[in-house]
Design an enzyme around this catalytic site. Structure first.
Site, PDB file in Angstrom:
ATOM      1  N   ALA A 211     -17.228 -98.478  -1.631  1.00  0.00           N
ATOM      2  CA  ALA A 211     -16.393 -97.616  -2.468  1.00  0.00           C
ATOM      3  C   ALA A 211     -15.428 -98.550  -3.203  1.00  0.00           C
ATOM      4  O   ALA A 211     -14.309 -98.787  -2.751  1.00  0.00           O
ATOM      5  CB  ALA A 211     -15.646 -96.625  -1.599  1.00  0.00           C
TER       6      ALA A 211
ATOM      7  N   GLY B 120      -5.953 -98.731  -2.261  1.00  0.00           N
ATOM      8  CA  GLY B 120      -7.225 -98.713  -1.533  1.00  0.00           C
ATOM      9  C   GLY B 120      -7.791 -97.317  -1.472  1.00  0.00           C
ATOM     10  O   GLY B 120      -7.307 -96.421  -2.162  1.00  0.00           O
ATOM     11  N   ASN B 121      -8.793 -97.121  -0.678  1.00  0.00           N
ATOM     12  CA  ASN B 121      -9.318 -95.771  -0.478  1.00  0.00           C
ATOM     13  C   ASN B 121      -9.761 -95.613   0.978  1.00  0.00           C
ATOM     14  O   ASN B 121      -9.693 -96.547   1.761  1.00  0.00           O
ATOM     15  CB  ASN B 121     -10.463 -95.477  -1.454  1.00  0.00           C
ATOM     16  CG  ASN B 121     -11.620 -96.426  -1.262  1.00  0.00           C
ATOM     17  OD1 ASN B 121     -12.237 -96.462  -0.198  1.00  0.00           O
ATOM     18  ND2 ASN B 121     -11.917 -97.219  -2.277  1.00  0.00           N
ATOM     19  N   ARG B 122     -10.220 -94.410   1.310  1.00  0.00           N
ATOM     20  CA  ARG B 122     -10.459 -94.067   2.711  1.00  0.00           C
ATOM     21  C   ARG B 122     -11.837 -94.460   3.224  1.00  0.00           C
ATOM     22  O   ARG B 122     -12.234 -94.026   4.304  1.00  0.00           O
ATOM     23  CB  ARG B 122     -10.294 -92.561   2.906  1.00  0.00           C
ATOM     24  CG  ARG B 122      -8.920 -92.054   2.675  1.00  0.00           C
ATOM     25  CD  ARG B 122      -8.918 -90.559   2.917  1.00  0.00           C
ATOM     26  NE  ARG B 122      -7.758 -89.906   2.367  1.00  0.00           N
ATOM     27  CZ  ARG B 122      -6.568 -89.891   2.952  1.00  0.00           C
ATOM     28  NH1 ARG B 122      -6.386 -90.504   4.089  1.00  0.00           N
ATOM     29  NH2 ARG B 122      -5.558 -89.263   2.377  1.00  0.00           N
TER      30      ARG B 122
END
Ligand code: C5P
Length: 401
Positions: free
Chosen positions: A277, A209-211
């Protein structure tokens, strides 16, 4: 609660009518608005900051620099916070300074930094109100895009009777309500927004995943809903909730799910904004059981995810506006312009990771917007909800009016 969620910055200048501004602040708050107040130094003689801070439930500001504490009031932040700046009462002196672009007090500097609409309610004595220089200054304000609530007739503080009284607070309230009702610029328009990260499962408990927090896209959804749009929000995993119940939220997890949710609805849309994102790669056959650590070190094979924005750019129906984001660390402008072309978007919002306060998890952002034909708009660092408004304002300016 017609003013629910509306942010009104009330500017008060030195006129006896300033005492009525306290009632006006109360009316705004009662109608659901958030209110902040700035006073000119002269206004503090007519109405106290304590009265206004109590009624507005917010600190009140009257000086740019406080020489005792050494503190500075951030007029740009105040101006960016507001959906509307209302100057009531507007004295002849503040009027002439506004018309001239002077900035020798907090109210004036805030006015000059405001990107939101400005409404003024003049108050002065009969002959002052009729004076050619006052009339010319009011016209100058109108020419600069401000709206004027005409003064009303009646008994004046001087004892004279005539035109010059500040419009009654109830009348100003009606004017402001009508103003906000007239801001339904997206009524009848359908908008789809992607937001948040995507999670790409490795096995039933782990993911790539990402932030991304989802804040930017969710604020965009709220801003557009506030302006009357029918909003579909396709959102990756995010704890943030939207404010408007009218928003249809579709929660997804992976890029492929997001792609499917978007492509199934894209044909219906007047505008698509890809703020998510999206993970560039997903995992080729995610394990169906939790991967154990006592076996061999696993190899995770990645596969490219569909590019949702590029798909929307290439497959849009005629007239649909397509907008995307670019988060860049180098050659920002060049890369943002390339993205505009490659993804066939109409607009790209650039946030540079080089700007302090901009980016994924922060509450603020600093953007530049690029469009076709060398169009460009730069904005200062601002909270993400304000950034959402600036983006929507730009969409309106470039594509809707
Ligand atoms: O190519 P890049 O990821 O830098 O582009 C960012 C823009 O493209 C954002 O608007 C993002 O929402 C969108 N995007 C997308 N699908 C992807 C990758 C990016 O919609 N798979």
């Amino acid at each position: 609660m017609q003013l629910k969620n509306k942010k009104i910055l009330v500017g008060i200048s030195g006129s006896i009518a300033a005492y009525k501004a306290a009632h006006l602040v109360r009316l705004f708050v009662k109608n659901g608005a958030q209110v902040k107040v700035v006073l000119t130094p002269n206004a503090t003689g007519f109405v106290t900051p304590l009265t206004l801070s109590t009624l507005s439930k917010n600190p009140v500001h009257s000086v740019l620099f406080n020489s005792e504490t050494g503190e500075w009031t951030n007029h740009v932040e105040l101006a960016l916070w507001a959906d509307l700046m209302l100057i009531a009462p507007l004295s002849a002196s503040t009027l002439s300074k506004m018309a001239d672009g002077q900035s020798d007090n907090l109210l004036l500097t805030t006015y000059l930094s405001a990107k939101c609409p400005v409404i003024v309610a003049p108050a002065m004595d009969l002959d002052m109100y009729k004076h050619p220089s006052v009339l010319a200054n009011l016209q100058k304000l109108r020419d600069n895009g401000n709206q004027v609530i005409p003064a009303e007739k009646g008994e004046l503080a001087s004892g004279l009777d005539g035109e010059g009284r500040m419009a009654e607070p109830e009348h100003i309230l009606e004017f402001v309500k009508d103003f906000f009702a007239g801001t339904q610029t997206w009524a009848g328009k359908k908008v789809l927004i992607t937001a948040g990260p995507t999670y790409e499962p490795i096995d039933p408990v782990r993911y790539i995943g990402n932030r991304s927090s989802g804040k930017m896209g969710i604020h965009l959804a709220d801003t557009l809903a506030a302006r009357g749009a029918e909003v579909v929000l396709v959102c990756g995993p995010s704890r943030i909730r939207q404010e408007y119940d009218s928003i249809q939220r579709i929660d997804v997890e992976t890029a492929v799910q997001m792609f499917e949710a978007v492509t199934a609805r894209a044909a219906d849309m007047d505008c698509i904004i890809c703020a998510a994102a999206v993970a560039d790669y997903g995992v080729e056959n995610p394990a169906t059981q939790k991967i154990k650590k006592d076996g061999q070190i696993p190899e995770i094979k990645l596969v490219k995810n569909p590019d949702i924005l590029a798909w929307c750019g290439a497959n849009r129906k005629k007239g649909t506006i397509v907008a995307g984001f670019a988060l860049e660390t180098d050659n920002e402008e060049e890369n943002a312009r390339k993205k505009l072309e490659k993804k066939q978007a109409d607009l790209i919002v650039l946030n540079s990771l080089n700007d302090p306060g901009a980016g994924f998890e922060s509450d603020t952002n600093k953007i530049t917007i690029f469009g076709k034909e060398e169009r460009r708009a730069d904005f200062p660092l601002a909270p993400k909800n304000k950034i959402a408004e600036l983006i929507v304002n730009t969409l309106e300016k470039w594509f809707i009016q």
